[in-house]
Design an enzyme around this catalytic site. Structure first.
Site, PDB file in Angstrom:
ATOM      1  N   HIS A 125       0.598   2.838   5.334  1.00 37.03           N
ATOM      2  CA  HIS A 125       2.102   2.818   6.143  1.00 37.03           C
ATOM      3  C   HIS A 125       1.223   1.892   6.988  1.00 37.03           C
ATOM      4  O   HIS A 125       1.842   1.302   8.317  1.00 37.03           O
ATOM      5  CB  HIS A 125       1.688   3.423   6.754  1.00 37.03           C
ATOM      6  CG  HIS A 125       2.574   4.208   6.269  1.00 37.03           C
ATOM      7  ND1 HIS A 125       4.077   4.374   5.912  1.00 37.03           N
ATOM      8  CD2 HIS A 125       2.643   5.635   5.770  1.00 37.03           C
ATOM      9  CE1 HIS A 125       4.646   5.525   5.132  1.00 37.03           C
ATOM     10  NE2 HIS A 125       3.718   6.496   4.833  1.00 37.03           N
ATOM     11  N   ASP A 161       5.723   6.746  -3.116  1.00 36.18           N
ATOM     12  CA  ASP A 161       6.031   7.423  -2.563  1.00 36.18           C
ATOM     13  C   ASP A 161       7.284   7.720  -1.931  1.00 36.18           C
ATOM     14  O   ASP A 161       8.020   7.396  -1.853  1.00 36.18           O
ATOM     15  CB  ASP A 161       4.994   7.193  -1.323  1.00 36.18           C
ATOM     16  CG  ASP A 161       3.770   8.134   0.114  1.00 36.18           C
ATOM     17  OD1 ASP A 161       3.603   8.277  -0.707  1.00 36.18           O
ATOM     18  OD2 ASP A 161       4.755   8.042   0.756  1.00 36.18           O
ATOM     19  N   HIS A 163       7.794   8.195   1.227  1.00 35.99           N
ATOM     20  CA  HIS A 163       7.762   8.058   2.975  1.00 35.99           C
ATOM     21  C   HIS A 163       7.743   6.916   1.844  1.00 35.99           C
ATOM     22  O   HIS A 163       6.879   6.069   1.003  1.00 35.99           O
ATOM     23  CB  HIS A 163       6.394   7.812   3.594  1.00 35.99           C
ATOM     24  CG  HIS A 163       6.490   9.372   4.261  1.00 35.99           C
ATOM     25  ND1 HIS A 163       5.331   9.770   3.136  1.00 35.99           N
ATOM     26  CD2 HIS A 163       7.142  10.198   4.572  1.00 35.99           C
ATOM     27  CE1 HIS A 163       5.497  11.799   4.119  1.00 35.99           C
ATOM     28  NE2 HIS A 163       6.442  11.540   4.813  1.00 35.99           N
ATOM     29  N   ASP A 243       3.560  12.791  -2.811  1.00 35.21           N
ATOM     30  CA  ASP A 243       4.654  14.017  -1.916  1.00 35.21           C
ATOM     31  C   ASP A 243       6.001  13.970  -1.904  1.00 35.21           C
ATOM     32  O   ASP A 243       6.335  14.330  -1.852  1.00 35.21           O
ATOM     33  CB  ASP A 243       4.403  13.210  -0.265  1.00 35.21           C
ATOM     34  CG  ASP A 243       4.079  11.656  -0.197  1.00 35.21           C
ATOM     35  OD1 ASP A 243       4.873  11.258  -0.534  1.00 35.21           O
ATOM     36  OD2 ASP A 243       3.785  11.418   1.228  1.00 35.21           O
TER      37      ASP A 243
END
Length: 308
Positions: A125, A161, A163, A243
């Site tokens: 990120h 991921d 995200h 996740d």
């Protein structure tokens, strides 16, 4: 297939707060799961501190200097709503990025073919000019640029991921010789990564809706592989986030994945690597916050790197 394991105890000293989900126990859970697998033989290697010059391959010099200058001697520094620095965080972040950079340099030099970097803080990120979502430096993007400098001209990044890896996309988008393929939930924070976005030609995103069956996520992931295959990479980097597991508290059980799904995805990546890159794969830990699910998922991923 021998897999090198890059990690360092300094990464346990990044302590963003007692209630923060990106806690030191995450790294311990991964390392314990790998260590407890007595049949899994990994070659342990140290994670050096990344240099400023290497950081400048992706991050603006002013950003790098601001992070170095801001590192606290005590207490916690809030960089954004989710991202904090403690006294050990700068060293941990430099070890995390340095781990992946060293792994690609070793692979480029013929000192092994595959590596897993058990690191924290994560990186996908962090954008060139700002920290975000628990991430300080863009570990995998930095490794991609280092790999090119080491002679691996065409580098693909595959991110699974829950995200979207907005920071990696921002760092590699439009860069010649780099390719970014990512699967994530939609809708989901940070609100990027939908296939309808206008992106450079070297970016491909796929999404799965909340609470979708595992087969939907697998179909979305499979849609990326033909693009990675057509790119014909000299090296594949993996942003390995776990996740999307059914028992992850941050992913909120929204993708219903199990450890076997991450192993399946890893084998699909390895198939492309065998065709184009001599099997070369370097993987780096991103998300995953339920400790048992994280440990078992990382183990399944690394076992697939060894066996595929």
């Amino acid at each position: 297939m021998t897999v090198a394991l890059y990690t360092h105890a300094d990464m346990l000293d990044h302590r963003p707060g007692a209630r923060h989900v990106e806690r030191p126990e995450r790294l311990k859970a991964v390392l314990d799961a790998l260590s407890d697998a007595s049949d899994l033989k990994l070659e342990a290697r140290d994670a050096p501190l990344i240099s400023r010059d290497d950081l400048h391959r992706v991050h603006l010099p002013a950003y790098v200097e601001a992070i170095f200058d801001a590192a606290p001697d005590q207490g916690l520094l809030m960089l954004d709503d989710d991202t904090f620095m403690s006294p050990g965080s700068l060293t941990a972040a430099r070890r995390a990025a340095g781990s992946v950079v060293q792994a690609v340099r070793d692979v480029a030099a013929g000192q092994g073919t595959r590596a897993f970097c058990a690191v924290r803080p994560p990186g996908h990120h962090a954008e060139p000019h700002l920290p975000m979502g628990f991430c300080i430096f863009s570990n995998v993007a930095l490794a991609a640029r280092a790999a090119q400098a080491a002679g691996l001209a065409r580098v693909a990044v595959v991110d699974f991921d829950v995200h979207h890896g907005n920071g990696t996309q921002a760092s590699v988008g439009g860069v010649e010789g780099l390719f970014f393929a990512s699967v994530q939930q939609w809708p989901m924070w940070p609100g990027t990564g939908h296939p309808s976005e206008t992106t450079p030609d070297n970016i491909i995103n796929a999404v799965a809706p909340p609470n979708a069956p595992r087969e939907v996520w697998r179909h979305a992931f499979e849609s990326l592989m033909s693009h990675v295959d057509a790119f014909r990479p000299d090296l594949i980097l993996i942003s390995a986030g776990f996740d999307a597991h059914a028992n992850d508290p941050v992913g909120d059980a929204s993708q219903n994945l199990e450890a076997a799904d991450f192993a399946w995805a890893t084998r699909a990546i390895a198939e492309v690597a065998r065709r184009h890159s001599g099997g070369r794969i370097v993987s780096s830990l991103e998300g995953g916050y339920g400790l048992e699910a994280l440990g078992q998922s990382a183990l399944a991923h690394v076992r697939a790197l060894v066996e595929a």
